[in-house]
Structures are given as structure tokens and as C-alpha cells.
Motif scaffolding. Structure first.
Motif, PDB file in Angstrom:
ATOM      1  N   ASP A 137      56.687 -11.438  81.672  1.00  4.85           N
ATOM      2  CA  ASP A 137      56.351 -10.465  80.638  1.00  4.85           C
ATOM      3  C   ASP A 137      55.001  -9.884  81.027  1.00  4.85           C
ATOM      4  OD1 ASP A 137      55.704  -9.011  78.398  1.00  4.85           O
ATOM      5  OD2 ASP A 137      56.134 -10.623  76.982  1.00  4.85           O
ATOM      6  N   SER A 157      54.740  -5.616  72.617  1.00  2.51           N
ATOM      7  CA  SER A 157      55.962  -5.211  73.296  1.00  2.51           C
ATOM      8  C   SER A 157      55.916  -3.713  73.518  1.00  2.51           C
ATOM      9  CB  SER A 157      57.195  -5.584  72.464  1.00  2.51           C
ATOM     10  OG  SER A 157      57.171  -4.892  71.248  1.00  2.51           O
ATOM     11  N   GLY A 158      56.686  -3.294  74.466  1.00  3.21           N
ATOM     12  CA  GLY A 158      56.737  -1.881  74.786  1.00  3.21           C
ATOM     13  C   GLY A 158      57.787  -1.644  75.839  1.00  3.21           C
ATOM     14  N   SER A 159      57.894  -0.410  76.239  1.00  3.86           N
ATOM     15  CA  SER A 159      58.891  -0.101  77.251  1.00  3.86           C
ATOM     16  C   SER A 159      58.416  -0.621  78.609  1.00  3.86           C
ATOM     17  CB  SER A 159      59.142   1.401  77.311  1.00  3.86           C
ATOM     18  OG  SER A 159      57.963   2.073  77.684  1.00  3.86           O
ATOM     19  N   ASN A 160      59.345  -1.111  79.359  1.00  2.00           N
ATOM     20  CA  ASN A 160      59.104  -1.580  80.717  1.00  2.00           C
ATOM     21  C   ASN A 160      58.061  -2.686  80.813  1.00  2.00           C
ATOM     22  OD1 ASN A 160      60.991   0.291  81.575  1.00  2.00           O
ATOM     23  ND2 ASN A 160      59.462   1.838  82.005  1.00  2.00           N
ATOM     24  N   ASP A 161      58.048  -3.622  79.870  1.00  2.00           N
ATOM     25  CA  ASP A 161      57.070  -4.694  79.963  1.00  2.00           C
ATOM     26  C   ASP A 161      57.656  -6.002  80.502  1.00  2.00           C
ATOM     27  OD1 ASP A 161      58.483  -5.310  77.670  1.00  2.00           O
ATOM     28  OD2 ASP A 161      56.739  -6.091  76.616  1.00  2.00           O
ATOM     29  N   GLN A 220      61.326  -3.243  86.469  1.00  2.00           N
ATOM     30  CA  GLN A 220      60.746  -3.404  85.143  1.00  2.00           C
ATOM     31  C   GLN A 220      61.627  -2.698  84.130  1.00  2.00           C
ATOM     32  OE1 GLN A 220      56.318  -2.943  86.927  1.00  2.00           O
ATOM     33  NE2 GLN A 220      56.530  -2.439  84.783  1.00  2.00           N
ATOM     34  N   ALA A 221      61.772  -3.323  82.959  1.00  2.00           N
ATOM     35  CA  ALA A 221      62.608  -2.752  81.909  1.00  2.00           C
ATOM     36  C   ALA A 221      62.123  -3.254  80.559  1.00  2.00           C
ATOM     37  CB  ALA A 221      64.078  -3.116  82.131  1.00  2.00           C
ATOM     38  N   GLU A 222      62.746  -2.746  79.503  1.00  2.00           N
ATOM     39  CA  GLU A 222      62.347  -3.133  78.152  1.00  2.00           C
ATOM     40  C   GLU A 222      62.850  -4.509  77.748  1.00  2.00           C
ATOM     41  OE1 GLU A 222      65.795  -0.451  76.052  1.00  2.00           O
ATOM     42  OE2 GLU A 222      63.995   0.446  76.873  1.00  2.00           O
ATOM     43  N   SER A 223      63.875  -5.008  78.441  1.00  2.00           N
ATOM     44  CA  SER A 223      64.362  -6.363  78.163  1.00  2.00           C
ATOM     45  C   SER A 223      64.513  -7.115  79.478  1.00  2.00           C
ATOM     46  CB  SER A 223      65.702  -6.332  77.429  1.00  2.00           C
ATOM     47  OG  SER A 223      66.757  -6.030  78.315  1.00  2.00           O
TER      48      SER A 223
END
Length: 127
Positions: free
Chosen positions: A45, A52-56, A76-79
């Protein structure tokens, strides 16, 4: 082929996640299994769980391939699942390129004059 999964301190559900990663990597590299000795997956992470955020979320995959340098890709992605899937796709493409080049070099390195010499030796009318 051995698959090793490493996570940072902010990743939860390690056992289920490890099984998911192993399945995704197995599917992605199945065609190149004979060329790979080891794959390491590093999951993390990037925001350290603080926000949290996009691409973390990040997945870094490193494959040890016989005959070529190690191949490393990251996504990298949001999930975490999206990061793993994206990295696996990148690894599959990188393996196709590297293994393809290796196979092409091996084909080109085959001796070219040996067959001609054998034919001349077997031909009684040859010089």
C-alpha cells in the motif's frame, strides 16, 4: 517453479491473498513454466494505510528466467486485486518477448555448415 509472496505491514488477509496471487501467476506464466525457476510477488500500500486514493496499491512481480536477466514488472491500481491482475498481464507480455528472443537466438545459433559438410562426405562424386 516456486512462487513467493511478500506483503507490507498494511496488507490484511495474507493467506487468502497468497492463494489468489499464486493462482493468477500460475495462469499468467503457464506457457513459459519451463523457462521460469522462481517468481516473487511484492504487494504493498503506497499510502501506508493512512489514506486511500486511486492507484495506491502496488504489485511488483519479479521472475527468474533461465537464460535471460530477471524480469520485473509492476502495476499500481485502486485495489490490490487489480494491481495483481495488471502486473500479471505485464509479466505475461514481458515473458513472451524475452523467451521469444531467447528462442530466436537459439535457432540462429544452430550450426549452418554442418549439413553441407555431411552431404559432401556422403557423396562419392564430390571433390
Amino acid at each position: 517453479m516456486q512462487i513467493q509472496v511478500e506483503t507490507d505491514n498494511h496488507i490484511e488477509g495474507r493467506q487468502a491473498l497468497t492463494e489468489y496471487v499464486q493462482g493468477v501467476i500460475d495462469d499468467a506464466v503457464d506457457k513459459y513454466r519451463d523457462h521460469i525457476t522462481h517468481v516473487e510477488a511484492h504487494l504493498g500500500d503506497l499510502n501506508s494505510g493512512e489514506k486511500s486514493g486511486s492507484n495506491d496499491m502496488r504489485c511488483l512481480l519479479e521472475a527468474r528466467v533461465t537464460g535471460v536477466k530477471n524480469i520485473a514488472v509492476s502495476h499500481q491500481a485502486e485495489s490490490l486485486h487489480l494491481a495483481i491482475d495488471g502486473a500479471a498481464d505485464k509479466l505475461q507480455h514481458a515473458l513472451a518477448s524475452s523467451v521469444g528472443k531467447l528462442q530466436d537466438q537459439q535457432r540462429r545459433a544452430a550450426p549452418t555448415g554442418q549439413l553441407t559438410a555431411d552431404l559432401l562426405r556422403d557423396d562419392p562424386d564430390a571433390v
